[in-house]
Design an enzyme around this catalytic site. Structure first.
Site: not given
Ligand code: GDP
Ligand code: IMO
Ligand code: MG
Length: 423
Positions: A223, A13, A40-41, A16
Site C-alpha cells: 500500500q 501502486d 498487487g506488486h 514498489k
Molecule cells: P506496486 O503495488 O507499488 O508494486 O505497483 P503496481 O504493480 O500495482 O503498479 C505499478 C504498475 O506500473 C505496474 O503495472 C508496473 O509494471 C508498472 N511500472 C512500474 N514502473 C514503471 C515505469 O517506470 N514505467 C511504466 N510504464 N510502468 C511501470
Molecule cells: P499495493 O501494495 C492501492 C486500497 C483499496 C481501498 C483501501 C482499503 O499494490 O500498493 P483494503 O482492501 O486494504 O481494506 O482497501 O485501500 N488499497 C490499495 N490501493 N494499492 C494497494 O496495494 C492497495 N491495498 C489496498 O483500494 O481504497
Molecule cells: Mg499494486
C-alpha cells in the site's frame, strides 16, 4: 546494501514491486511486514509478468530468502494458490519462503464480512479490495484472531475455528448471508496447513539472527503512506501501518537496525478506491487509460489519476524519514505539452503548505499548481541521467527538491533494465 525499508509515498501502486525487484539484487532477504493479499506488486522479468500479493517480490531472484512477517494478515488459501502459481511458472518457493508463526489469518468469514460491509455502505463505500483485510485486523486488535501457529496446531485448531465460525455466522446472519460450514472450512484449512507447515517458523528470531550475521534486509512496503491507518485519509485507508514504522513492528526488527528508508513515488499520482484526491485530473486519467495503463493489479479497477502532489509527497517524506526516493512511471508523462505539480493548497481562501488532518478539509482543498514545460519525447530508452531530456531532468529535480529527499532511482518502464540509478 544495509537494511532498507521501502515504502509507497502515495496511495499505493507506486511501482514498489518493480523497485524491490531491482534492489533485491543487492539484498539477501526481502520481508513483507504488513497488509495482505490486498497488495498487487507487478514485476516483469523478460517476457513474463508476475503479480505478487502475499509473497515478497524477492522470490523471483535465485538465492534470495523471503519472509512473510508477523504483521502481515495471511489468507492461507490465497497464499497456497500464489505459491502454486509461482511454482507453475518455475519459481522455487520451498527453502526460500519463511512464514511467521505469529501472523494473523484472513479467514473466509473476514472476506464475506468485508464484502457485506462494503455493500451496506452504499454512498460511503471505502472501495476495499474485498480481501478481508479490515475484518482480519479488527479481530487481531480485538484479540479474537487466529494465527498461523494455530492453523498448524492439529489438536487445538478445530475447537478454535469452531468458536470463531459460530460467532461470525451469527454476524453474517444479520447481513442476510448464509452461514459458513464449519466442516468445510476445517477441511480446507487442514489442506492449506499441510502445504504451509514446512514454511512456518519464528521469523522474528530467524531474521534477527540473519542480521547479526551481516545479511542485508529489504523491507517491502505494501500500500502507500496515505492508506496508513494512522496517517492516511481515514476512513478511506487500509487497516495496517503502511509507513516505515510498520516495518519494524511487523517484523520484530528494531528501529536502530534500519539504515535507510527509500520512498517510491509515481511521477504523477494515482488512487484506487474512494476518498479525497486534490489533484485528480480526468484529462490525465483519460490519457493514461488510453495507453492501457493504470488498471489495478489486484482488482483490475481503473485507477483514478492526477498531477504530482508535492504537498502530500513532502508529508510522506517527513513521516517515513525518507532518505532517498525512486520516481517511477516517468514515461507516462512523455507526450504532455505542459505538466503541473501541486505546490500548495488553497482552503477557504487561505493558503496551506501542509496536509490538513481533517478529511473534509482535504477534500475541500484546491491545489495551487506550478507549471513546467513537457519534454515531448520518449524516455523509455533512457538508461542514464544524461539520456533524459532536459525537461524531464528539471521535472524530477523539482519533485525531489519539493520533497526534500535525494533522488536515487528513476524508472522509465516496467522492465528491469528501464531503470536509472543516480550517483
Ligand atoms: P506496486 O503495488 O507499488 O508494486 O505497483 P503496481 O504493480 O500495482 O503498479 C505499478 C504498475 O506500473 C505496474 O503495472 C508496473 O509494471 C508498472 N511500472 C512500474 N514502473 C514503471 C515505469 O517506470 N514505467 C511504466 N510504464 N510502468 C511501470
Ligand atoms: P499495493 O501494495 C492501492 C486500497 C483499496 C481501498 C483501501 C482499503 O499494490 O500498493 P483494503 O482492501 O486494504 O481494506 O482497501 O485501500 N488499497 C490499495 N490501493 N494499492 C494497494 O496495494 C492497495 N491495498 C489496498 O483500494 O481504497
Ligand atoms: Mg499494486
Amino acid at each position: 546494501m544495509a537494511n532498507t525499508i521501502l515504502v509507497g509515498a502515495q496511495w499505493g501502486d507506486e511501482g514498489k514491486g518493480k523497485i524491490i525487484d531491482v534492489l533485491t539484487e543487492q539484498a539477501d532477504i526481502v520481508v513483507r511486514s504488513q497488509g495482505g493479499a490486498n497488495a498487487g506488486h507487478t514485476v516483469i522479468v523478460g517476457d513474463q509478468q508476475y503479480i505478487l500479493h502475499l509473497v515478497p517480490s524477492g522470490i523471483l531472484r535465485p538465492r534470495k530468502q523471503c519472509v512473510i512477517g508477523n504483521g502481515v494478515v495471511v489468507d492461507p488459501f490465497a497464499l497456497v494458490e500464489e505459491i502454486r502459481m509461482l511454482e507453475e511458472l518455475g519459481v522455487k518457493v520451498d527453502g526460500k519462503l519463511h512464514l511467521s508463526d505469529a501472523a494473523h489469518l484472513v479467514m473466509p468469514y473476514h472476506r464475506l464480512l468485508d464484502a457485506c460491509r462494503e455493500t451496506r455502505r452504499r454512498g460511503r463505500k471505502i472501495g476495499t479490495t474485498r480481501r478481508g483485510i479490515g475484518p482480519a485486523y479488527a479481530d487481531k486488535a480485538a484479540r479474537t484472531g487466529l494465527r498461523v501457529m494455530d492453523l498448524i496446531d492439529e489438536e487445538r485448531f478445530p475447537a478454535m475455528l469452531k468458536e470463531r465460525i459460530r460467532e461470525n455466522n451469527a454476524v453474517l446472519k444479520t447481513f442476510g448471508e448464509k452461514p459458513l460450514s464449519y466442516a468445510k472450512v476445517l477441511a480446507d484449512c487442514r489442506a492449506a496447513a499441510e502445504r504451509l507447515r514446512p514454511l512456518v517458523t519464528n521469523t522474528v528470531v530467524w531474521l534477527n539472527r540473519q542480521i547479526q550475521r551481516g545479511k542485508n534486509v529489504l523491507f517491502e512496503g505494501a500500500q502507500g503512506t496515505f492508506l496508513d491507518i494512522d496517517h492516511g485519509t481515514y476512513p478511506y485507508v487500509t487497516s495496517s501501518n503502511t509507513t516505515a514504522g510498520g516495518a519494524c513492528t511487523g517484523s520484530g526488527v528494531a528501529p536502530n537496525r534500519i539504515d535507510r528508508v527509500v520512498g517510491v513515488t509515481k511521477a504523477y499520482t494515482t488512487r484506487v478506491g474512494e476518498g479525497p484526491f486534490p489533484t485528480e485530473s480526468e484529462e490525465l486519467g483519460d490519457l493514461l487509460h488510453s495507453m492501457g495503463r493504470e488498471f489495478g493489479a489486484t482488482t483490475g479497477r481503473p485507477r483514478r489519476c492526477g498531477w504530482f502532489d508535492a504537498v502530500l509527497a513532502r508529508h510522506a517524506a517527513m513521516i517515513n524519514g525518507m532518505d532517498e526516493i525512486a520516481v517511477t512511471n516517468l514515461d507516462g508523462l512523455d507526450t504532455l505539452e505542459r505538466l503541473r505539480i501541486c505546490v500548495g493548497y488553497r482552503l477557504h481562501g487561505r493558503k496551506l503548505d501542509h496536509v490538513p488532518a481533517n478529511l473534509h478539509d482535504l477534500a475541500a482543498c484546491e491545489p495551487i499548481y506550478r507549471e513546467l514545460p513537457g519534454w515531448r519525447q520518449s524516455t523509455a530508452g533512457a538508461r542514464t541521467w544524461k539520456d533524459l531530456p532536459a525537461g524531464a531532468r528539471r521535472y524530477l529535480e523539482t519533485i525531489a527538491g519539493l520533497m526534500g529527499a535525494k533522488l536515487r532511482i528513476v524508472s522509465v518502464g516496467p522492465a528491469r533494465d528501464q531503470t536509472i540509478f543516480l550517483d
